[in-house]
Structures are given as C-alpha cells and as structure tokens.
Design a protein around this motif. Structure first.
Motif, mmCIF file in Angstrom:
data_model
loop_
_atom_site.group_PDB
_atom_site.id
_atom_site.type_symbol
_atom_site.label_atom_id
_atom_site.label_comp_id
_atom_site.label_asym_id
_atom_site.label_seq_id
_atom_site.Cartn_x
_atom_site.Cartn_y
_atom_site.Cartn_z
ATOM 1 N N ASN A 274 0.819 -1.214 0.000
ATOM 2 C CA ASN A 274 0.000 0.000 0.000
ATOM 3 C C ASN A 274 0.856 1.268 0.000
ATOM 4 O OD1 ASN A 274 -2.353 -1.419 -0.140
ATOM 5 N ND2 ASN A 274 -2.920 -1.142 2.012
ATOM 6 N N ALA A 275 2.022 1.205 0.650
ATOM 7 C CA ALA A 275 2.934 2.349 0.588
ATOM 8 C C ALA A 275 3.409 2.574 -0.844
ATOM 9 C CB ALA A 275 4.126 2.121 1.516
ATOM 10 N N TYR A 276 3.712 1.469 -1.540
ATOM 11 C CA TYR A 276 4.100 1.575 -2.948
ATOM 12 C C TYR A 276 2.956 2.142 -3.781
ATOM 13 C CZ TYR A 276 4.319 0.007 -7.775
ATOM 14 O OH TYR A 276 4.241 -0.029 -9.137
ATOM 15 N N ALA A 277 1.733 1.598 -3.584
ATOM 16 C CA ALA A 277 0.576 2.026 -4.386
ATOM 17 C C ALA A 277 0.255 3.498 -4.138
ATOM 18 C CB ALA A 277 -0.627 1.154 -4.053
ATOM 19 N N THR A 278 0.305 3.909 -2.888
ATOM 20 C CA THR A 278 0.003 5.303 -2.558
ATOM 21 C C THR A 278 1.019 6.249 -3.190
ATOM 22 O OG1 THR A 278 -1.035 4.624 -0.474
ATOM 23 C CG2 THR A 278 -0.305 6.916 -0.646
ATOM 24 N N ARG A 279 2.280 5.872 -3.136
ATOM 25 C CA ARG A 279 3.311 6.707 -3.748
ATOM 26 C C ARG A 279 3.125 6.786 -5.261
ATOM 27 N NH1 ARG A 279 9.628 5.173 -3.291
ATOM 28 N NH2 ARG A 279 8.953 3.626 -4.847
ATOM 29 N N PHE A 280 2.874 5.648 -5.887
ATOM 30 C CA PHE A 280 2.669 5.630 -7.341
ATOM 31 C C PHE A 280 1.495 6.521 -7.722
ATOM 32 C CE2 PHE A 280 0.626 4.211 -11.182
ATOM 33 C CZ PHE A 280 1.674 3.942 -12.052
ATOM 34 N N ASN A 281 0.393 6.388 -7.025
ATOM 35 C CA ASN A 281 -0.809 7.156 -7.367
ATOM 36 C C ASN A 281 -0.587 8.653 -7.159
ATOM 37 O OD1 ASN A 281 -2.101 4.764 -7.992
ATOM 38 N ND2 ASN A 281 -3.089 4.572 -5.995
ATOM 39 N N SER A 282 0.186 9.001 -6.140
ATOM 40 C CA SER A 282 0.488 10.412 -5.894
ATOM 41 C C SER A 282 1.377 10.980 -6.997
ATOM 42 C CB SER A 282 1.163 10.562 -4.534
ATOM 43 O OG SER A 282 1.564 11.905 -4.311
ATOM 44 N N ARG A 283 2.399 10.215 -7.366
ATOM 45 C CA ARG A 283 3.333 10.692 -8.393
ATOM 46 C C ARG A 283 2.686 10.790 -9.765
ATOM 47 N NH1 ARG A 283 8.966 7.379 -6.964
ATOM 48 N NH2 ARG A 283 9.557 8.636 -5.141
ATOM 49 N N HIS A 284 1.661 10.014 -10.016
ATOM 50 C CA HIS A 284 1.036 9.977 -11.341
ATOM 51 C C HIS A 284 -0.406 10.483 -11.290
ATOM 52 C CE1 HIS A 284 4.340 7.017 -11.482
ATOM 53 N NE2 HIS A 284 4.467 7.386 -12.740
ATOM 54 N N ALA A 285 -0.695 11.344 -10.320
ATOM 55 C CA ALA A 285 -2.070 11.800 -10.115
ATOM 56 C C ALA A 285 -2.637 12.486 -11.349
ATOM 57 C CB ALA A 285 -2.128 12.735 -8.906
ATOM 58 N N ASP A 286 -1.841 13.307 -11.992
ATOM 59 C CA ASP A 286 -2.343 14.031 -13.167
ATOM 60 C C ASP A 286 -2.660 13.075 -14.315
ATOM 61 O OD1 ASP A 286 -2.064 16.368 -11.763
ATOM 62 O OD2 ASP A 286 -0.159 16.942 -12.709
ATOM 63 N N ALA A 287 -1.756 12.122 -14.560
ATOM 64 C CA ALA A 287 -1.983 11.156 -15.642
ATOM 65 C C ALA A 287 -3.182 10.264 -15.330
ATOM 66 C CB ALA A 287 -0.730 10.300 -15.837
ATOM 67 N N ILE A 288 -3.349 9.921 -14.066
ATOM 68 C CA ILE A 288 -4.502 9.104 -13.676
ATOM 69 C C ILE A 288 -5.788 9.892 -13.880
ATOM 70 C CG2 ILE A 288 -5.648 8.006 -11.702
ATOM 71 C CD1 ILE A 288 -2.786 7.335 -10.645
ATOM 72 N N ALA A 289 -5.789 11.161 -13.472
ATOM 73 C CA ALA A 289 -6.971 12.002 -13.642
ATOM 74 C C ALA A 289 -7.316 12.208 -15.116
ATOM 75 C CB ALA A 289 -6.734 13.356 -12.967
ATOM 76 N N ALA A 290 -6.283 12.243 -15.961
ATOM 77 C CA ALA A 290 -6.505 12.444 -17.395
ATOM 78 C C ALA A 290 -6.843 11.149 -18.123
ATOM 79 C CB ALA A 290 -5.261 13.088 -18.017
ATOM 80 N N GLY A 291 -6.839 10.038 -17.424
ATOM 81 C CA GLY A 291 -7.126 8.747 -18.047
ATOM 82 C C GLY A 291 -5.963 8.177 -18.810
ATOM 83 N N GLU A 292 -4.771 8.736 -18.583
ATOM 84 C CA GLU A 292 -3.583 8.273 -19.299
ATOM 85 C C GLU A 292 -2.840 7.166 -18.532
ATOM 86 O OE1 GLU A 292 -1.462 11.890 -19.637
ATOM 87 O OE2 GLU A 292 -2.808 12.755 -21.148
ATOM 88 N N ALA A 293 -3.198 6.956 -17.294
ATOM 89 C CA ALA A 293 -2.601 5.901 -16.472
ATOM 90 C C ALA A 293 -3.660 5.374 -15.525
ATOM 91 C CB ALA A 293 -1.396 6.428 -15.687
ATOM 92 N N GLU A 294 -3.474 4.146 -15.090
ATOM 93 C CA GLU A 294 -4.415 3.544 -14.157
ATOM 94 C C GLU A 294 -3.874 3.624 -12.740
ATOM 95 O OE1 GLU A 294 -5.672 -0.380 -15.096
ATOM 96 O OE2 GLU A 294 -6.295 0.117 -17.148
#
Length: 372
Positions: free
Chosen positions: A28-48
């Motif tokens: 979960n520490a890994y997942a939280t860090r990944f999601n934080s670092r890629h928040a913009d791409a996730i919001a834009a639908g460019e990353a999951e």
C-alpha cells in the motif's frame, strides 16, 4: 515389471516470515506513492491507479495468512520489491541447488541413504536458476549420486510430473532409485507490485525418493500416476533468455507475469479433478477407497472444490488438509510438503491421492498406499 514406491519425503522452509499485515503495509505504501506521483496522468485517463490491498482481501481470496521467504527485506522495500540475493561466483554452489539440498538431505536421512544410493536426479520446479548446466547435475555432484540427471518444469504440477516420470523409469527397469527435488524460490518470480498476485507465493524446497520395490517394509506403494495438459496462457510468466534480445529492441519491455484469476479458477477447478478421477478409474480406485487427498495449495477455494470433486464429499482438514495459512502457495513443493506433514497418521493399507495443478494447464495425479 518392477513396482515402485515412495521411500521418503522431506521439505524445508526458510525461517523468514512475512505476515499479511507486513506485506499489505509495504504494497500500500508503494501504491500510494505511485498514485500520488502519477495523479495528473490518472486524472486524465492516461494511467491507471494502483489499487490498494488489505489483509482481509488476501485471506478471503486465498486463505493465506503468512508465507516463509528466502529473503525478506528486499520484498518489503518499496524501491525494489524483490528479494536481495547476492550473485555468487561460478565455482560456488548455486542458490537454487543449495536451497534444494536442504530438503534433499532430510529425505536421504529419513530413508537411511546417502547420495551414492541414488541413480537418477530430477529437479522438478516452476523455474530453474539457469538454463545450463542443469541444476540437477549440480545436486547430483553435491550428493555423490550416479546415473542421469535432468531439470524439468511444469509449474505447480512439476513434482507430480517428476513422480510420473520416475514411476515409469523404475517400472521399466531404467533406474532403481530416483531423487525428485522441487526447490521453489517463487518470491524471485513474483511481481510484488501487482495487487492480483502480490500475496500469493512463498518459498519452500521439497524432495521425494522413489525406488524399486525390493521387498523391504515401509514407504508408500505407487499404485498409479497420470499427467494431462490443456493449453492456456491465463497464468503466465515470460521470464527467459530471450528477454535481453527483446529489450534490445524495446528497452522498456518488461517480462510478463500475471494471471486471469477468475478464468484460472474456473478452468482448473473443472479440469484437475477429472484428471485425478481418470487416474483412479485406471486402477479401479473409487472415492470411498481414498482416505485422504493431498492437493497443491493454490488457494483455499480451489482446494475446497477440487477435494470435493475427487472425494465426492465435503473437504475437511482430515480428508484434504490445507497448509496455505502458514506457507502460501509454494508451487510444486506444496503437494509434497502437504503429504509429508499429513501422512504419518494413516494406517497400513490406507490409500491417498495426490493432485497438483497449475500453468499450462498441467495436472498431475498419483495414488499411493501405505506399506507395512
């Protein structure tokens, strides 16, 4: 034709343990860090977004509570999430051979043998540390065995594929006493950053000594063995020697390891018991004749359903014991470990069935009867 028997088995697990809570905290520490670092791409639908895990999810999905691992620190480090194993010089014993020898020596000691009593070595596991020379040849040299040696892989069913081969070689007179070892360092194969699989595997080594019946008491008669395959890539690992060539074209290429869990569950629960029952029919063995079945430890729901279809009765810890809670999925070693732990209480003349199933899909089954 010479009959064969299992003279002894042995298993060894590393002392390092990772609980579900420890594994989930790291993941979960890994997942939280990944999601934080890629928040913009996730919001834009460019990353999951990477989904979070939980101990409850792991228990419900698999029945696993802990797993024994070769090396713990690297797995829990979110910057690596793989075991830390220093490379060894070529003249040193390999990690996998050393791992195998832990269980091999236990099986030899139980049988009262030394390596010179062995005239065939089969390493049957999900993967081997190197392509050549065979790890089996290294083990053969280490114990002072003679005869042949070869490696084979059939994922989680490998140990019973090895038993099927050993049974045939002994019955045909081509060997007298064969060592089958399954050193499974599955945490080196697993992808601990992927929620669907991050919790599944533990590490363990198991061994069997299979020999021609010379009339001595003890051991287990091998009444029958059978293996079958049905192609599927729903459970797949693409690690191999071609990877470096693929990465010369695409440096970002990562070998695939994943499973379609729902498809694997449906397919294997339907296929595996049919293979075991076909083997039973070949030797006129009915479910009522079978006191116990020792199954590969994939997940608890598969164990429940496959046991019920083999035995034609609900699974209990007496008729189909499970070791998932303590060890997780240790691939091909699990069925041998299960047998080793839960066979001493059976009476002379009682019969049991081993069944293992995995990628390929490959299924192996064996029926054994306790000797006086």
């Amino acid at each position: 034709m010479q009959n064969s028997l299992i003279r002894s088995t042995g298993y060894w697990v590393p002392p390092n343990v990772i609980t579900n809570d420890e594994l989930v905290a790291s993941y979960n520490a890994y997942a939280t860090r990944f999601n934080s670092r890629h928040a913009d791409a996730i919001a834009a639908g460019e990353a999951e977004a990477v989904p979070l895990s939980s101990s409850e999810f792991i228990r419900n999905a698999s029945g696993i509570e802990r797993r024994h691992v070769y090396e713990k620190t690297g797995i829990l480090d979110i910057d690596s999430m793989v075991p830390r194993i220093p490379p060894r010089p070529v003249e040193a014993v390999s990690v996998q051979a050393e791992f195998a020898l832990k269980s091999v020596q236990i099986a030899l000691d139980k049988a009262g043998y030394d390596g010179s009593d062995i005239d065939g070595v089969i390493v049957a596991s999900s993967a081997q540390q190197r392509n050549f020379p065979a790890v089996s040849c290294e083990i053969q040299e280490a114990i002072g065995a003679s005869g042949f040696a070869f490696d084979m892989t059939m994922a989680c069913a490998a140990a019973l594929y090895g038993l099927n081969l050993a049974n045939g070689l002994i019955r045909s007179g081509q060997a007298k006493r064969i060592l089958i070892c399954s050193p499974e360092l599955m945490t080196c194969i697993n992808v601990h950053s992927r929620r669907e699989v991050h919790f599944i595997f533990g590490d363990a080594s198991a061994a069997m000594i299979v020999e021609a019946d010379d009339g001595r008491p003890g051991g287990w008669d091998v009444l029958g063995t059978h293996t079958e395959n049905k192609w599927s890539s729903a459970l797949r690992s693409d690690y191999g020697f071609i990877n470096i060539a693929e990465q010369s074209v695409d440096p970002a290429f990562a070998p695939h390891l994943d499973q379609d869990g729902h498809k694997v569950f449906k397919d294997v629960v339907g296929f595996a018991p049919k293979v075991a029952r076909r083997m039973m029919q070949q030797i006129d063995l009915t479910p009522n004749d079978v006191r116990r079945t020792w199954l590969h430890q994939a997940n608890i729901r598969m164990v429940d359903m496959i046991a019920k279809r083999i035995l034609e009765r609900d699974r209990t810890n007496e008729n189909a014991p499970s070791i998932l809670h303590e060890y997780g999925n240790t691939s091909s070693s699990s069925v041998v470990m299960n047998f080793d732990m839960h066979s001493d209480d059976m009476a002379v003349g009682e019969t049991g069935v081993m069944c293992a199933f995995g990628a390929g899909y490959g299924v192996g089954a064996a029926a054994v009867r306790k000797r006086a």
